[in-house]
Scaffold this motif. Structure first.
Motif, mmCIF file in Angstrom:
data_model
loop_
_atom_site.group_PDB
_atom_site.id
_atom_site.type_symbol
_atom_site.label_atom_id
_atom_site.label_comp_id
_atom_site.label_asym_id
_atom_site.label_seq_id
_atom_site.Cartn_x
_atom_site.Cartn_y
_atom_site.Cartn_z
ATOM 1 N N PHE A 1 -20.976 52.611 32.561
ATOM 2 C CA PHE A 1 -20.509 52.588 33.927
ATOM 3 C C PHE A 1 -21.493 52.056 34.918
ATOM 4 O O PHE A 1 -22.809 52.091 34.756
ATOM 5 C CB PHE A 1 -20.281 54.040 34.396
ATOM 6 N N ALA A 2 -20.987 51.394 36.032
ATOM 7 C CA ALA A 2 -21.758 50.599 36.853
ATOM 8 C C ALA A 2 -20.981 50.528 38.371
ATOM 9 O O ALA A 2 -19.492 50.820 38.306
ATOM 10 C CB ALA A 2 -22.257 49.507 36.485
ATOM 11 N N ALA A 3 -21.375 50.601 39.389
ATOM 12 C CA ALA A 3 -20.770 50.330 40.640
ATOM 13 C C ALA A 3 -21.715 49.356 41.715
ATOM 14 O O ALA A 3 -22.657 49.708 41.611
ATOM 15 C CB ALA A 3 -20.517 51.718 41.287
ATOM 16 N N ALA A 4 -21.104 48.514 42.383
ATOM 17 C CA ALA A 4 -21.361 47.675 43.404
ATOM 18 C C ALA A 4 -21.498 48.480 44.556
ATOM 19 O O ALA A 4 -22.617 48.271 45.536
ATOM 20 C CB ALA A 4 -20.980 46.237 43.555
ATOM 21 N N GLN A 5 -20.746 49.397 44.607
ATOM 22 C CA GLN A 5 -20.383 50.090 46.150
ATOM 23 C C GLN A 5 -19.906 51.610 45.508
ATOM 24 O O GLN A 5 -19.590 51.777 44.513
ATOM 25 C CB GLN A 5 -19.361 49.537 47.180
ATOM 26 N N PRO A 6 -20.273 52.500 46.308
ATOM 27 C CA PRO A 6 -20.167 54.066 45.912
ATOM 28 C C PRO A 6 -18.827 53.989 45.325
ATOM 29 O O PRO A 6 -17.690 53.713 45.904
ATOM 30 C CB PRO A 6 -20.351 54.876 47.097
ATOM 31 N N ALA A 7 -18.517 54.775 44.133
ATOM 32 C CA ALA A 7 -17.308 54.997 43.661
ATOM 33 C C ALA A 7 -17.294 56.223 42.871
ATOM 34 O O ALA A 7 -18.484 56.885 42.476
ATOM 35 C CB ALA A 7 -17.013 53.929 42.747
#
Length: 277
Positions: free
Chosen positions: A231-237
């Motif tokens: 899992f990863a995110a460029a913006q909050p999620a």
């Protein structure tokens, strides 16, 4: 050596209504994804318009499976024909094993404001379909919160992560149920039982990266077999990650009854009409 899971299928939530007209997104249990053994249905309900939810889910029967309600915002009251009553508030979970049969209702305890949450249906194995009904009502404080990596916060409803064990217990499908919040730039790998069916659903933020691919808000990813997923995110999620042991049994399904054969469905209908629930 780990085997990374990948996305085998993508499904977007379908706008529909249920109960007495509650508007929701149906993600599992629709034409694009009828079921993902052992999961029979996944609904997300989210609205700050009272007219979309105020009539709730009046009394209705269940037999042969489990319902899981996870509240994110708002308040619902559940009740049944055996005299059980309880309130579901923000962050709380109810795991109801309908078993041999129950008449159940879930009604809003508010006339305005945001109502937001999920309902998941989990199949029961043939050997457990006629067990006595039971509830696991879990308040927010009973759900452990862990930080398995920098910028990652996970509520562990079922399963184990980072030394914490979720409060849901005694479920034959050995479920994993995680609410994963990712800060901007966060990433981590999650270990999962290799043979479990699993899905990830983005429910807050614009998107998240699941198994190396971008997954948009209101999009569900069916995951391949394997023992790890990234899992990863460029913006909050925020992402809902759910996994469970597949039953690989015949499914006979008619509305709120889920059995193994059509004859058992007819029996369920007859028992309901005869007042045996």
């Amino acid at each position: 050596m780990t085997t990374q899971r990948h996305i085998t299928r993508r499904v977007r939530g379908m706008d529909t209504s249920d109960g007495a007209g509650v508007k929701l997104k149906r993600v599992i249990g629709q034409p694009a994804l009828d079921m993902l053994d052992p999961f029979l249905l996944l609904d997300e309900f989210r609205s700050d318009q009272a007219g979309d939810y105020i009539e709730g889910f009046p009394e209705h029967p269940h037999r042969g499976f489990e319902t899981v309600t996870y509240m994110l915002a708002g308040r619902m009251q559940h009740g049944d024909n055996h005299g059980n009553r309880g309130d579901l508030g923000p962050g709380s979970v109810q795991w109801m094993t309908a078993g041999r049969g129950i008449l159940h209702s879930e009604m809003p305890q508010q006339e305005e404001g945001l109502m937001w949450g999920f309902q998941l249906w989990v199949n029961l194995p043939a050997a457990d379909k006629m067990v006595e009904p039971r509830y696991q009502d879990i308040p927010p404080a009973a759900i452990p919160v862990v930080h398995p990596a920098e910028g990652v916060t996970v509520r562990v409803v079922a399963g184990e992560l980072a030394g914490a064990k979720g409060p849901v217990s005694g479920i034959s499908t050995e479920p994993v149920y995680l609410d994963i919040a990712l800060d901007a730039g966060a990433h981590f790998d999650l270990a999962l039982p290799e043979g479990h069916s699993a899905f990830a659903y983005v429910f807050d933020g614009e998107s998240a990266t699941v198994a190396g691919e971008s997954l948009a808000r209101s999009e569900l990813a069916v995951l391949s077999k394997g023992d790890s997923v990234s899992f990863a995110a460029a913006q909050p999620a925020r992402v809902l990650l759910v996994a469970g042991r597949p039953l690989a049994e015949p499914v006979a399904r008619y509305g709120p009854f889920v059995m193994n054969t059509p004859a058992q469905i007819h029996e369920a209908i007859a028992d309901f009409r005869a007042g045996k629930f």
